[in-house]
Design a protein around this motif. Sequence first.
Motif, short mmCIF file in Angstrom:
data_model
loop_
_atom_site.label_atom_id
_atom_site.label_comp_id
_atom_site.label_asym_id
_atom_site.label_seq_id
_atom_site.Cartn_x
_atom_site.Cartn_y
_atom_site.Cartn_z
N PRO A 2 -6.44 2.08 2.97
CA PRO A 2 -6.41 0.67 3.37
C PRO A 2 -6.67 0.46 4.86
O PRO A 2 -6.65 -0.67 5.33
N VAL A 18 -14.15 0.21 -4.29
CA VAL A 18 -12.98 0.73 -3.58
C VAL A 18 -12.38 1.88 -4.37
O VAL A 18 -11.97 1.71 -5.52
N PRO A 23 -10.15 -2.64 0.68
CA PRO A 23 -9.08 -1.78 0.14
C PRO A 23 -7.68 -2.38 0.28
O PRO A 23 -6.75 -1.93 -0.40
N ALA A 39 -5.00 1.69 -3.16
CA ALA A 39 -6.31 2.03 -2.63
C ALA A 39 -6.20 3.33 -1.85
O ALA A 39 -5.15 3.64 -1.28
N LEU A 75 -16.81 3.46 1.10
CA LEU A 75 -16.56 2.83 -0.19
C LEU A 75 -17.54 3.41 -1.19
O LEU A 75 -18.63 2.88 -1.42
N GLY A 126 -9.51 4.32 -5.53
CA GLY A 126 -8.06 4.17 -5.62
C GLY A 126 -7.44 5.32 -6.36
O GLY A 126 -8.11 6.29 -6.75
N TYR A 168 -4.94 -4.05 -5.74
CA TYR A 168 -5.15 -2.60 -5.70
C TYR A 168 -3.89 -1.86 -5.26
O TYR A 168 -3.85 -0.62 -5.35
N ASN A 169 -2.88 -2.60 -4.79
CA ASN A 169 -1.74 -1.96 -4.12
C ASN A 169 -0.42 -2.51 -4.67
O ASN A 169 0.13 -3.49 -4.13
N SER A 199 0.84 -1.19 0.00
CA SER A 199 0.00 0.00 0.00
C SER A 199 0.87 1.24 0.00
O SER A 199 1.98 1.25 0.57
#
Length: 772
Positions: free
Chosen positions: A355, A384, A307, A352, A368, A386, A312-313, A281
């Motif tokens: 997180p 989510v 998240p 995200a 969200l 981002g 996503y990270n 993250s």
Amino acid sequence: MFNMFQRRSLWQAIQHSTVGLIYGVGLLGVVNAVHAAEAGPYIDPENPDFGRKVEELIVTASRDSGQLQPATASLAATQPQSIIDRKAIDQFIAQSADFTQIVNLSPSMSGTSYNGPGLSEAKSTLRGFKDGEYNITYDGIPWGDANGPSHHSTSFFPASTIGAVVVDRGPGAADQLGVATFGGSVNLFSPEVSEVGGGSQQFTLGSWNTLMSVTKLSTGSISQLNGARALFNIQALKTDGYLTHSDSTAYNQFVRVVVPIVDSWQLTLLGTWNQSKVQISDSSGATREQVEKYGKNFALTDDPKNPTYWRYNIVEKHTYFNYARLSGDLTPKTHLENTVYSYYYKNDTESALDPTVPDADIASCKGLQITQTPGGSPVVNCHVPGYTKLNVYTIYGNILHLDQELPFGTLKTGLWLERADTGPRARYDYDATASLFGGLRVPDYRQKALPGVPQYLEYEQYSGWNQYEPFVSLDWRVTPALTVSPGIKYVHENLHVEAEVNQRSREPFFDSHTFTKTLYFLTANYRIQDNLSAYAQYATGFLVPDVSVTQQSNPVLSGLQPQESTNYQLGVVYHGSRVSFDGDIYYIDFTNKLQTVSVTDPVTKQQDTVNFNLGGAVYKGVEGQVTFQATDNIFLFANGSFNPATAQGGETTIYGTPVTITGGKQIAGAPRSTAGFGAYWQDAALTVSLVDKYTGQYWSAEGEPEASKINGYHATDLSATYRWDRWRLQASIYNLFDSQRLTSIKVGKTAPADILYFQAERNFQLSLRMNF
């Protein structure tokens, strides 16, 4: 955003390295067939890349026994220092490490890698000065981030590309270059290029499915090319990491070529290229709630509704660092060295937005939400939010050294020129859930509507600097035993920012400002006897505000002053037949400290972050390191430091609001003390070592609030290395006693929102190396 690099598995990388190895062996065979008489023996298994530059450090240190030591100091030192050579790095440091683990062998240095040794970015402190308040150089070239002189520990120089490290705990002399000399310097040196052909192949297996391959090839001196020689180093790393779903891969290619030209003149060419990908993250760490539910190693998950979902990270980086250095004697007493260099950094991040969202809020979709149309309202759809972040910079420079031998000493002059171009630095908001499998980024129009600015664009900024630093110093040999070195340096740096959409304000911002300062240096070294010396130092330091001070609602570059320091140090160095010792005391007066507060803007009626100069700090302390040869095979060593760093307060007024900076407390992030101790047993075939590093109590926030208190913690490492013929086998256990103490806190708005960081659990590495 598109991926920068084609994905490759570790085994593909190892195959690539093996092909290179086979090709290299073939090349060496051809070269050796041409000049077999010059081939010589294979490379020393303990020192396959140990050469003249590093050897000069060791000779200067007068280590008569020639034995392994974690760190030592030079008898010619004019300030506190720790010399850490390749032997020490190989024995005491994890093969996967970066320089932040190496420097922990020095007193007053501290830091930890939360994902395992060298498996994620880490930061170090030096006497309580945080990363960005001291210099890091590579072969004498200062390097750092273009947003400020901080450093990305895993982005440029893995341990296999480091031949030695010298930690200078002080500003140095006038010819010590860098924009943050007042905190000191961590000087990394590349492996020297052997005149003997050969190489090595090493494979490492470790905890968390860590696999690493390092291939080294040395051509040796090639007579058909006037004795030119080259060293190649190829490294590939893959790991799952200690933290959950924090996989990473890294690839590094390194080459150094030395080309003799005529007489004393030679050209050195160096290039290193690094690419990495890590699941992390952008705001790494775990909340108290997450730690209590999932454990101290919680980071990411495999749940797309959260998240913390790893897809996503992701952070991908690509860097290079290159230089060409020409050196030689203009006359028998005049030496010239000129270095042209450049380095590049690209960070492509997907993250995200938050997180740290609590599980209960995720279940109810609170927080969200996505704004699907420009000017629209947020839609709570459990998607989510981002963002993608891009940061690209290139830095170019030239360093000229001209030394003139005089009847009474050496006159050293020079000039450092540097230019930095940053951009774009940009951040774009998007719907991470909707963009997960489609490949296209679905915008999230969450930002405030402003004329001409897309609501998914947080910032887009270009910046840079132009600087020059002429310097002159004299090493005056007053007597055969006493050398006094006065020096002066002039610093001139122009910082500029061009942002159509500036960070935080999202308004246009264009500004530049020139910072200047004359710095003064005076050092002395007195050789009391052949193996005993004393030194003293007076030096001034200087740190220019970085581009982060413009990332606020109402930035003003011209209203800020550089941070400054005045250093006073005394020390002694002793090298006996069985005991090596050095110790020092220091006092540093740090003024014009850059402070940051949030106050209400009387015009906009909104909270605004304001930077200003006020107060400072006093750093003072005692440091020492010792190695004792108990028997022919047993050695004991220890180092330690006591490092009070007390804030100096003050009062001012911002927007009509009184602002008070409280003094008398330990600076945030500055350990009160450090200690290291251990022992090793060594014979011709086997070395066994036990090393413990202690980091003393400190606070993560200014003012010593109880909520940010970090108690001291230990990390103990056990290593055994066995050598036979051309083989080297090493087995190591890091964090032997499985200490998982708290090492840092980011204090949140409430206690459950605090972000916590811990030591990585006990882990092992097994390495096998073949030299040829």
